[in-house]
Design a protein around this motif. Structure first.
Motif, short mmCIF file in Angstrom:
data_model
loop_
_atom_site.label_atom_id
_atom_site.label_comp_id
_atom_site.label_asym_id
_atom_site.label_seq_id
_atom_site.Cartn_x
_atom_site.Cartn_y
_atom_site.Cartn_z
N SER A 56 0.86 -1.19 0.00
CA SER A 56 0.00 0.00 0.00
C SER A 56 0.89 1.24 0.00
O SER A 56 2.00 1.24 0.56
N LEU A 57 0.41 2.30 -0.63
CA LEU A 57 1.21 3.53 -0.74
C LEU A 57 1.50 4.12 0.63
O LEU A 57 2.60 4.63 0.88
N VAL A 58 0.55 4.04 1.55
CA VAL A 58 0.77 4.61 2.88
C VAL A 58 1.87 3.84 3.61
O VAL A 58 2.70 4.45 4.30
N ASP A 100 7.26 15.11 6.50
CA ASP A 100 5.89 14.70 6.79
C ASP A 100 5.17 14.36 5.48
O ASP A 100 5.40 15.00 4.44
N VAL A 101 4.32 13.34 5.54
CA VAL A 101 3.52 12.93 4.39
C VAL A 101 2.05 13.06 4.76
O VAL A 101 1.60 12.55 5.79
N ILE A 102 1.30 13.75 3.92
CA ILE A 102 -0.13 13.97 4.17
C ILE A 102 -0.93 13.39 3.01
O ILE A 102 -0.68 13.72 1.84
N PHE A 103 -1.88 12.52 3.31
CA PHE A 103 -2.82 12.01 2.32
C PHE A 103 -4.14 12.76 2.49
O PHE A 103 -4.65 12.88 3.60
N THR A 104 -4.67 13.25 1.38
CA THR A 104 -5.92 14.00 1.46
C THR A 104 -7.15 13.11 1.40
O THR A 104 -8.26 13.57 1.67
N ASP A 105 -6.96 11.83 1.03
CA ASP A 105 -8.11 10.91 0.98
C ASP A 105 -7.63 9.49 1.22
O ASP A 105 -6.47 9.14 0.93
N ALA A 106 -8.54 8.66 1.75
CA ALA A 106 -8.21 7.28 2.10
C ALA A 106 -7.94 6.42 0.88
O ALA A 106 -7.17 5.45 0.95
N VAL A 152 -2.45 9.33 -8.80
CA VAL A 152 -2.33 10.28 -7.71
C VAL A 152 -1.65 11.55 -8.19
O VAL A 152 -0.97 11.57 -9.22
N GLU A 153 -1.84 12.59 -7.42
CA GLU A 153 -1.08 13.83 -7.57
C GLU A 153 -0.20 13.97 -6.34
O GLU A 153 -0.65 13.74 -5.22
N ALA A 154 1.06 14.33 -6.56
CA ALA A 154 2.01 14.46 -5.46
C ALA A 154 2.66 15.84 -5.53
O ALA A 154 3.24 16.22 -6.55
N GLN A 156 6.41 19.53 3.13
CA GLN A 156 5.50 18.41 3.37
C GLN A 156 5.08 17.80 2.04
O GLN A 156 4.83 18.52 1.07
N ILE A 157 5.02 16.48 2.00
CA ILE A 157 4.59 15.77 0.80
C ILE A 157 3.08 15.58 0.90
O ILE A 157 2.59 14.93 1.83
N VAL A 158 2.35 16.13 -0.04
CA VAL A 158 0.88 16.05 -0.04
C VAL A 158 0.46 15.17 -1.22
O VAL A 158 0.79 15.46 -2.37
N ILE A 159 -0.26 14.09 -0.94
CA ILE A 159 -0.66 13.13 -1.95
C ILE A 159 -2.18 13.01 -1.96
O ILE A 159 -2.81 12.86 -0.91
#
Length: 328
Positions: free
Chosen positions: A263-265, A278-284, A313-315, A321-324
């Motif tokens: 899994s990507l997470v 830090d890595v932030i996912f905007t959706d599950a 995905v968009e990164a 911070q990495i926002v995915i």
């Protein structure tokens, strides 16, 4: 000591100091080559680590009450140097006692190895971000700690117990049928006799991979015996068996991260052991996207730049911070 022994010990001390500051990739590779060159290097390194650990007890309990000694990379004032000398002189008897204790340990190891290996042994190991640590244990087993790993050991005459709190460890277990090697991680337990395997404890999963030999994995009423090239994925109350190339079990020792339908997470969680980002996912949905491949542990930016070409995905990097997020 002769001149050659002194030179080896000096080199061991140098690597220990570099280890404290944090190896870069070149230094880590150079250190591993030096350590694996011969048994004398390994012995010198373990002896220096022993002394360093003993002296640290006095540094923590007594030295810090006198003054705060600046890092050696910063210039020191004359007052600071005087204070530092006073503290070391005050604790000279304690330091001498440490050295004497080390000599007793070394003599016992060389002249009474069988007796030493059966004595109770308790130890705590912890690696920092981006740091790999290797140790030879009293039973001649070897362990390698991945970055951001915490492990405790408790050996006695009946079993060799390891408790993995977080991170990943590669075990090279010396055969001893009278004392099984038991590794606990969360609510799972692994038992191996004369085998090479890794245990990786994530927040929501434990992963066991076998390079050779056999490992029994137990969780509540579930029991699975793994052989060479097999992997067990433990989630909640289930154990899933999978397969992988046994040569990849310890690939992370060479800085390679091997993902097989990961899994990507979880993949980015492993990258964070080596990078302070830090890595932030905007959706599950984006978190659970799967990927496979071999990547460099030290190329996080390259991995992030690759993601939009491999997954939907968009990164972006925003304020370091990495926002995915999932592509719309």
């Amino acid at each position: 000591m002769n001149r050659q022994t002194l030179a080896i010990q000096a080199q061991a001390n140098k690597y220990i100091e570099l280890e404290k500051l944090g190896f870069n990739a070149d230094q880590r590779a150079e250190f591993k080559d030096w350590l694996n060159a011969c048994e004398a290097h390994q012995t010198a390194y373990q002896e220096s680590k022993h002394v360093d650990a003993l002296l640290a007890q006095f540094n923590e309990s007594e030295l810090t009450t006198e003054s705060t000694v600046p890092t050696p990379l910063k210039p020191q004032s004359e007052h600071t140097r005087t204070t530092e000398r006073t503290v070391w002189l005050k604790n000279y008897p304690a330091i001498a006692a440490c050295c004497a204790l080390l000599m007793v340990s070394v003599l016992s190891y060389h002249f009474v190895p069988n007796m030493f290996s059966q004595q109770p042994f308790v130890a705590e190991y912890q690696s920092t971000r981006g740091e790999l640590l290797e140790y030879t244990l009293p039973d001649n087993s070897h362990i390698t700690l991945d970055a951001k790993t915490q492990l405790s050991l408790a050996f006695n005459d009946q079993q060799r117990l390891s408790q993995l709190t977080s991170g990943r460890v590669l075990f090279d277990v010396e055969s001893d049928k009278a004392r099984p090697c038991v590794v606990k991680a969360g609510n799972t337990k692994r038992t191996g006799l004369g085998t090479r395997f890794s245990v990786d404890k994530k927040a929501n999963q434990v992963r066991v991979a076998v390079a050779h030999g056999k490992v029994a994995v137990q969780m509540n009423e579930h029991n699975v015996v793994l052989s060479q090239g097999e992997v067990a994925l433990i989630n909640d109350n289930t154990i899933k068996r999978d397969a992988m190339a046994h040569a990849n079990v310890g690939a992370w020792q060479q800085g390679r991260l091997v993902f097989n339908n990961e899994s990507l997470v979880n993949a980015l969680h492993i990258f964070k052991r080596y990078h302070n980002r830090d890595v932030i996912f905007t959706d599950a949905h984006a978190e659970q996207l799967r990927l496979s491949g071999v990547f460099s542990a030290y190329e996080l930016d390259g991995f992030v730049n690759m993601l939009p070409h491999a997954l939907a995905v968009e990164a972006k990097v925003i304020n370091n911070q990495i926002v995915i997020s999932s592509k719309k």
